[in-house]
Scaffold this motif. Structure first.
Motif, PDB file in Angstrom:
ATOM      1  N   VAL A 355       0.849  -1.189   0.000  1.00 32.79           N
ATOM      2  CA  VAL A 355       0.000   0.000   0.000  1.00 32.79           C
ATOM      3  C   VAL A 355       0.887   1.243   0.000  1.00 32.79           C
ATOM      4  N   VAL A 387       4.212  -1.307   3.370  1.00 30.81           N
ATOM      5  CA  VAL A 387       3.679  -0.005   2.974  1.00 30.81           C
ATOM      6  C   VAL A 387       4.828   0.917   2.571  1.00 30.81           C
ATOM      7  N   PHE A 458      -3.375   4.656  -0.890  1.00 31.36           N
ATOM      8  CA  PHE A 458      -4.279   5.053   0.188  1.00 31.36           C
ATOM      9  C   PHE A 458      -4.041   6.531   0.434  1.00 31.36           C
ATOM     10  N   LEU A 471      -5.245  -1.269   7.140  1.00 29.22           N
ATOM     11  CA  LEU A 471      -4.497  -1.494   5.899  1.00 29.22           C
ATOM     12  C   LEU A 471      -4.919  -2.797   5.231  1.00 29.22           C
ATOM     13  N   CYS A 474      -8.109  -2.133   3.582  1.00 25.83           N
ATOM     14  CA  CYS A 474      -7.845  -1.334   2.382  1.00 25.83           C
ATOM     15  C   CYS A 474      -7.475  -2.256   1.221  1.00 25.83           C
ATOM     16  N   ARG A 475      -6.636  -3.264   1.500  1.00 27.83           N
ATOM     17  CA  ARG A 475      -6.225  -4.216   0.457  1.00 27.83           C
ATOM     18  C   ARG A 475      -7.392  -5.074  -0.009  1.00 27.83           C
ATOM     19  N   CYS A 526      -8.970   4.397  -0.956  1.00 30.08           N
ATOM     20  CA  CYS A 526      -8.076   3.335  -1.415  1.00 30.08           C
ATOM     21  C   CYS A 526      -8.483   2.967  -2.844  1.00 30.08           C
TER      22      CYS A 526
END
Length: 623
Positions: A355, A387, A458, A471, A474-475, A526
């Motif tokens: 991310v 990240v 993001f 996170l 978000c993925r 995202c």
């Protein structure tokens, strides 16, 4: 297919044979079935590409046939020439082969390749089957018919009315693609009407049986076959009804007392009114013909286990058989039921995706950098989270001119250097931009060009607390070429208001006294770079006409307006924002500025907390 290098349609298995000649193509097709599918299926159906097949009828036919029979079924045709007696199945109308028949044919199939006595592949296969299995093509077996229909060269599928046509499970020849769609629509409507008739029959049976039940007709809930309404156990569980007219609805997203009925809501209301009038006409015609004059009152509510329910008060014009008319009022109850729960196929996603976190930073927001980096280092750097953190430094025109003498972000750059020194595997890149109007789209245009197309971004704020739990979501919630994710963060109240005359906690729990989910904020997002680039390209024509659109739209509205992607907007409990008074830029669009101000005001504290402060202030002033 006989040709290679053709685009394969989604959801289809396409087998390409090297041989273009039809006879050899047929041999390779049967051999492919022997090599790959003979042990997997009980029945095999072969048809040409100019045949329309009603697949459900083929399935219904084989469900009533014994799989142990050696069956060769289709439209029989006489063999031409040779000394073999029997009939083959015409390939144009499709034909059924049982696995039992093919298993018996398999040891002799190669012999058929050496004994070619026809130029027609379907006739050649039929001759092979007759020679080695002694089975001829049949169109009827134990009272079950293989119905087919031959379409004339100038025939119009929309005008075919014969019983033979309506009962057909295959139609041939269909040379016009438009005719293929027309046939599919016709046969689908027939099957749909059969389903409706079966439902009506079942409803009548349930209604008749319910008469002898303990509760009488009350045991059969309306409509018959639909889940009964939700029954609340307390006053807080009562489902709320919405009031609407044909033009307005009195339940609005922004808490306004009324707003214009538009979009999908307007279509919904128009549809239920049309349905109501149609059902009333079915009941009263030909004695009366009813026409809508106006919707007097409309009510609707959503029941999660039942569907959307409606109550309509309609003013109708009733016309009798003599042409006389008068106005009547009717109350109608309707329900748009939910269908059964189904699994929806979704593209594969993984929690291993890197991310790229983008943090835009203005001069006023520099004071929050120290806290942000401490929290982020604890949640990401020390846990080796996959990240990359990137700062976007936003300079005004004056600050950009003085950057060599007085860089307003010099202290932030020094902080990033110290964290890179502390964590040797970490790099914190930064990008500088100069602008008077900090537009999200303009920033992302710069960032997008500096990253590969498969990058997962993001976009966040400097006062956002980011952790591994969020996170991962978000993925999982960002799906390339499918879905973009706009989380609604939990906004903490001003601690001086929420914890007035109390010690401030280090972390606020998810309580209504501590904060709220900020539905006015659309700044966290995202999405994949490829989705951004594709959507951005859709804006080109509009931007050429009006460049101000880049400042009037945010990324959320860009995806909603210019892409066909699913926009996933949902509250996110793992995403928290500390309180800070947000400086709203009046140069941005009126809508963005208004949402920014509303967000800042609502994050001050709850109404009761603010009222208590005002009361204390008034008390202090009075004394």
């Amino acid at each position: 297919m006989g040709s290679r290098n053709r685009k394969t349609p989604n959801g289809m298995v396409v087998v390409s044979h090297e041989e273009e000649r039809e006879i050899w193509n047929m041999f390779q097709t049967i051999k492919y079935i022997f090599d790959h599918y003979i042990n997997e299926y009980d029945w095999f159906y072969l048809a040409q590409d100019d045949a329309y097949t009603e697949a459900d009828r083929v399935k219904a036919l084989v469900e009533h046939l014994s799989m142990n029979r050696e069956l060769y079924m289709g439209r029989p045709e006489e063999l031409t020439g040779g000394d073999v007696e029997g009939k083959y199945c015409h390939g144009g109308f499709g034909y059924l082969l049982s696995r039992t028949l093919l298993v018996r044919l398999q040891p002799f199939f190669e012999n058929c390749r050496n004994d070619i006595r026809s130029t027609k592949p379907d006739e050649l296969l039929g001759r092979c089957i007759i020679n080695y299995t002694h089975r001829s093509c049949i169109s009827e077996y134990e009272g079950l018919q293989y119905h087919h229909y031959q379409l004339g060269k100038s025939s119009d599928p929309n005008k075919e009315q014969s019983k033979e046509f309506q009962n057909a499970l295959s139609v041939h020849p269909v040379s016009d693609p438009e005719h293929m769609y027309q046939l599919h629509r016709f046969f689908t409507q027939i099957e749909l009407q059969k389903t409706y008739d079966e439902i009506a029959k079942l409803q009548a049976e349930i209604k008749n049986i319910s008469v002898v039940a303990f509760d009488g007709n009350r045991s059969a809930h309306w409509p018959v076959g639909i889940n009964p309404p939700f029954e609340p156990k307390s006053r807080f569980e009562v489902l709320k009804w919405e009031y609407f007219t044909e033009d307005e609805i009195y339940s609005c997203v922004d808490d306004s007392p009324k707003c214009e009925l538009r979009g999908i809501d307007r279509m919904d209301v128009a549809d239920v009114i049309d349905t109501a009038v149609g059902e009333l006409n079915k009941k009263y015609m030909p004695v009366l013909q009813l026409k809508k004059q106006q919707l007097v009152n409309g009510y609707r509510r959503f029941d999660p286990i039942r569907g959307m329910e409606y109550t309509l008060d309609l003013q109708l014009e009733a016309v009798n058989q003599n042409g006389y008319s008068h106005s009547i009022a009717k109350r109608v109850h309707l329900v748009r039921p939910l269908s059964r729960i189904e699994i929806i196929p979704m593209p594969y996603v993984t929690e291993a995706t890197r991310v790229h976190i983008i943090i835009p930073l203005t001069q006023q927001e520099r004071v929050y950098v120290d806290h942000f980096l401490k929290v982020f280092a604890s949640n990401a750097f020390e846990t080796s989270e996959n990240v990359v953190l990137t700062f976007l430094f936003i300079y005004g025109p004056l600050e950009a001119q003085q950057v060599s003498q007085n860089d307003i972000f010099a202290s932030v750059k020094a902080q990033t250097d110290s964290y890179e020194h502390k964590y040797p595997t970490v790099k914190i890149p930064w990008i500088s931009v100069k602008t008077e109007t900090p537009s999200q789209i303009k920033f992302m245009d710069i960032i997008s060009k500096k990253h590969p197309v498969d990058t997962l971004f993001f976009l966040a704020k400097i006062n956002t607390n980011i952790n591994s739990e969020f996170l991962n979501r978000c993925r999982m919630n960002s799906i390339n070429n499918w879905q973009v994710f706009f989380p609604i963060h939990f906004q903490e109240y001003n601690p001086d208001v929420a914890f007035h005359n109390q010690p401030h906690p280090t972390e606020a729990d998810l309580l209504k006294t501590n904060g709220l989910f900020n539905r006015h904020s659309f700044e966290e997002a995202c999405f994949y770079n490829s989705d951004y680039m594709t959507t951005r390209n859709q804006m080109v024509a509009d931007v050429q006409e009006n460049e101000e659109i880049l400042e009037n739209l945010d990324i959320y509205e860009m995806f909603v307006k210019y892409s066909s992607l699913h926009v996933f907007r949902v509250v996110e409990p793992a995403l928290r924002q500390q309180y800070y008074w947000q400086t709203c830029n009046p140069r941005l669009s009126e809508d963005i500025y208004r949402r920014c101000m509303q967000s800042s005001l609502e994050s001050l504290g709850s109404r009761s907390q603010l009222a208590l402060l005002l009361f204390e202030q008034e008390q202090g002033n009075s004394t």
